[in-house]
Motif scaffolding. Structure first.
Motif, short mmCIF file in Angstrom:
data_model
loop_
_atom_site.label_atom_id
_atom_site.label_comp_id
_atom_site.label_asym_id
_atom_site.label_seq_id
_atom_site.Cartn_x
_atom_site.Cartn_y
_atom_site.Cartn_z
N GLU A 68 0.83 -1.20 0.00
CA GLU A 68 0.00 0.00 0.00
C GLU A 68 0.87 1.26 0.00
O GLU A 68 0.61 2.20 -0.75
CB GLU A 68 -0.94 -0.01 1.21
CG GLU A 68 -2.07 0.99 1.13
CD GLU A 68 -1.69 2.39 1.56
OE1 GLU A 68 -2.29 3.35 1.05
OE2 GLU A 68 -0.80 2.53 2.41
N ALA A 69 1.92 1.27 0.80
CA ALA A 69 2.81 2.43 0.83
C ALA A 69 3.51 2.62 -0.52
O ALA A 69 3.59 3.74 -1.04
CB ALA A 69 3.84 2.27 1.94
N LEU A 70 3.98 1.53 -1.09
CA LEU A 70 4.65 1.60 -2.39
C LEU A 70 3.71 2.06 -3.50
O LEU A 70 4.14 2.72 -4.45
CB LEU A 70 5.25 0.24 -2.75
CG LEU A 70 6.49 -0.19 -1.98
CD1 LEU A 70 6.78 -1.68 -2.21
CD2 LEU A 70 7.68 0.67 -2.35
N SER A 71 2.43 1.73 -3.39
CA SER A 71 1.47 2.04 -4.46
C SER A 71 1.32 3.54 -4.69
O SER A 71 0.84 3.95 -5.75
CB SER A 71 0.11 1.41 -4.17
OG SER A 71 -0.60 2.13 -3.17
N LEU A 103 -6.19 5.29 -13.10
CA LEU A 103 -5.79 3.90 -12.81
C LEU A 103 -4.80 3.83 -11.65
O LEU A 103 -4.84 2.89 -10.86
CB LEU A 103 -5.24 3.23 -14.07
CG LEU A 103 -6.29 3.00 -15.17
CD1 LEU A 103 -5.64 2.44 -16.42
CD2 LEU A 103 -7.40 2.08 -14.69
N ALA A 104 -3.94 4.84 -11.53
CA ALA A 104 -3.02 4.90 -10.39
C ALA A 104 -3.83 5.03 -9.10
O ALA A 104 -3.55 4.35 -8.10
CB ALA A 104 -2.04 6.06 -10.54
N ASN A 105 -4.83 5.89 -9.12
CA ASN A 105 -5.69 6.07 -7.94
C ASN A 105 -6.44 4.79 -7.60
O ASN A 105 -6.64 4.46 -6.43
CB ASN A 105 -6.68 7.21 -8.17
CG ASN A 105 -6.02 8.56 -8.23
OD1 ASN A 105 -4.90 8.76 -7.77
ND2 ASN A 105 -6.70 9.52 -8.82
N ALA A 106 -6.85 4.05 -8.63
CA ALA A 106 -7.55 2.78 -8.40
C ALA A 106 -6.63 1.79 -7.70
O ALA A 106 -7.06 1.09 -6.77
CB ALA A 106 -8.06 2.21 -9.71
N LEU A 107 -5.38 1.73 -8.12
CA LEU A 107 -4.43 0.83 -7.45
C LEU A 107 -4.24 1.24 -6.00
O LEU A 107 -4.25 0.39 -5.10
CB LEU A 107 -3.09 0.81 -8.18
CG LEU A 107 -2.02 -0.04 -7.49
CD1 LEU A 107 -2.40 -1.52 -7.44
CD2 LEU A 107 -0.67 0.14 -8.17
N GLU A 108 -4.08 2.51 -5.76
CA GLU A 108 -3.92 3.00 -4.39
C GLU A 108 -5.13 2.61 -3.54
O GLU A 108 -4.98 2.19 -2.39
CB GLU A 108 -3.71 4.52 -4.39
CG GLU A 108 -2.40 4.95 -5.01
CD GLU A 108 -2.30 6.45 -5.22
OE1 GLU A 108 -3.24 7.20 -4.86
OE2 GLU A 108 -1.27 6.89 -5.77
N ALA A 109 -6.31 2.76 -4.10
CA ALA A 109 -7.54 2.41 -3.36
C ALA A 109 -7.59 0.91 -3.08
O ALA A 109 -7.93 0.50 -1.96
CB ALA A 109 -8.77 2.85 -4.15
N GLU A 113 -7.68 -1.00 0.49
CA GLU A 113 -8.72 -1.97 0.87
C GLU A 113 -8.10 -3.29 1.35
O GLU A 113 -8.62 -3.92 2.26
CB GLU A 113 -9.65 -2.22 -0.31
CG GLU A 113 -10.50 -1.02 -0.66
CD GLU A 113 -11.16 -1.13 -2.03
OE1 GLU A 113 -11.00 -2.16 -2.72
OE2 GLU A 113 -11.85 -0.15 -2.41
N LEU A 114 -6.98 -3.67 0.75
CA LEU A 114 -6.29 -4.89 1.18
C LEU A 114 -5.79 -4.72 2.62
O LEU A 114 -5.96 -5.63 3.44
CB LEU A 114 -5.12 -5.21 0.24
CG LEU A 114 -4.27 -6.42 0.60
CD1 LEU A 114 -5.09 -7.71 0.54
CD2 LEU A 114 -3.06 -6.51 -0.34
N VAL A 115 -5.22 -3.58 2.92
CA VAL A 115 -4.76 -3.34 4.30
C VAL A 115 -5.93 -3.38 5.26
O VAL A 115 -5.84 -4.00 6.33
CB VAL A 115 -3.99 -1.99 4.39
CG1 VAL A 115 -3.73 -1.62 5.85
CG2 VAL A 115 -2.69 -2.06 3.61
#
Length: 149
Positions: A68-71, A103-109, A113-115
């Motif tokens: 999540e931090a890397l994203s 799409l970058a924002n989607a990955l961050e989101a 959510e995984l965390v």
């Protein structure tokens, strides 16, 4: 070939091979390093879900936090204008920046959510597979549009 000529040829070959390297301090070098870290982290936690590695709940949660931090990191290393021809990024990154950022924002989101899932759900492979699949789908969506494979 005499030793002196052979030495000159070897020096020339070494010098030319160094030209293909990426400056680790350049935007390209920075984002490549981050993407490699993201891939390694994703492979480790994904491997736990697919049986390649033994599942370890706390390590999985730690990996999710790291991912999540890397994203959030690679995007700042995409300058407004393409800086190199030696990139796996398609020209569309610079031509369609709004979509790329979407799409970058989607990955961050999805990594966020995984965390959250690691904090709220029981840490079992079955419970972690859906949020991890969402992260991987977000990666794939961006790669399909913006990365030369």
């Amino acid at each position: 070939m005499p030793l002196k000529q052979l030495s000159l040829v070897l020096v020339a070959v070494c010098a030319l091979s160094a030209c293909g390297g990426v400056d680790p301090d350049s935007p390209l070098g920075q984002r490549k390093a981050i993407f490699k870290q993201m891939l390694k982290t994703s492979e480790d936690i994904g491997g736990m879900l697919r049986g390649r590695l033994p599942f370890d709940g706390p390590k999985f949660a730690e990996g999710a936090v790291k991912l999540e931090a890397l994203s959030h990191e690679p995007w700042k290393h995409f300058p407004p204008v393409k800086e190199s021809e030696h990139t796996s990024a398609r020209d569309a990154v610079w031509q369609r920046q709004a979509r790329f950022q979407e799409l970058a924002n989607a990955l961050e989101a999805r990594t966020g959510e995984l965390v959250i899932a690691t904090q709220q759900l029981q840490l079992t492979p079955a419970k972690m597979i859906p949020p991890m699949n969402n992260v991987e789908d977000a990666c794939d969506a961006c790669h399909k549009e913006f990365r030369d494979h």
